[in-house]
Design a protein around this motif. Structure first.
Motif: not given
Length: 225
Positions: A181, A184-185
């Motif tokens: 994550e 991805l962020q």
């Protein structure tokens, strides 16, 4: 190898032709990187890159092949510094935990760099139209890292410092945990690119979770230098 005369810069607005062939090829890849970042993969051309780098088109073809292969060389150049974090096969002085956390920091520092983020966004946006683009990116980037890490873990298994059923699976899981994550962020622009301190904290946390998660399968042994 091609004649180095083909790498001489144009006398009109070009850079000097001094330096080794390796240095000039390195500069050519830097110029190609900037063209891809500015124009995207589909709009970039060998002609455009040759003009930007002030070299003959045949120089690019002789040393790097077509545009697909040139993009692969750009990605490979960008990912090269990560592999300095991988110890030599005979290196046993550092604990597995230390090596893995160092690798995690190297991977994050690379994939979260502005150049890498730009190239990754190009691949995501244009992979449907250019399937070879995605293959070149994966082969010269992520897969190269997973293979090197799997080789390191397999070597450590032979030395008796780790116990693993499948070093390749372990390497794949670890890289996936590193990215996750957090990556991805940043890729989507949901968060700002993290600082060096944040990268360090994330790398240490992921390494700890990975080692703890494997439990009896993987244990770290610190040896004196």
């Amino acid at each position: 190898m091609a004649n180095t005369d083909t790498l001489r810069k144009s006398s009109k607005g070009g850079r000097p032709s001094n330096g080794t062939l390796e240095q000039r090829l390195e500069q050519l890849l830097e110029d190609a990187t900037q063209v891809f970042l500015q124009h995207g993969y589909g709009s970039a051309s060998i002609d455009m890159i040759a003009r930007e780098a002030h070299v003959a088109k045949r120089t690019i073809y002789q040393h790097f092949g077509d545009k697909d292969e040139l993009f692969g060389a750009v990605v490979r150049r960008l990912s090269h510094n990560i592999f300095a974090a991988f110890p030599q096969a005979e290196e046993t002085s550092q604990s597995v935990e230390h090596v893995l956390s160092t690798i995690a920091r190297g991977v994050l520092a690379l994939v979260l760099s502005p150049e890498a983020m730009g190239l990754q966004r190009i691949v995501i946006g244009e992979a449907d139209r250019f399937p070879k683009l995605a293959q070149q990116f994966y082969t010269n980037g992520p897969n190269r890292g997973i293979t090197a890490l799997a080789d390191y873990l397999a070597n450590q298994q032979q030395l008796g410092t780790v116990q693993l059923e499948d070093p390749t699976n372990a390497a794949t899981y670890f890289v996936s945990m590193i990215m996750g994550e957090f990556y991805l962020q940043a890729l989507l622009g949901v968060i700002e690119l993290p600082s060096a301190e944040q990268i360090d904290q994330h790398a240490n946390s992921i390494t700890h979770l990975f080692l703890h998660g494997y439990g009896s399968q993987l244990h770290s042994v610190t040896k004196r230098r």
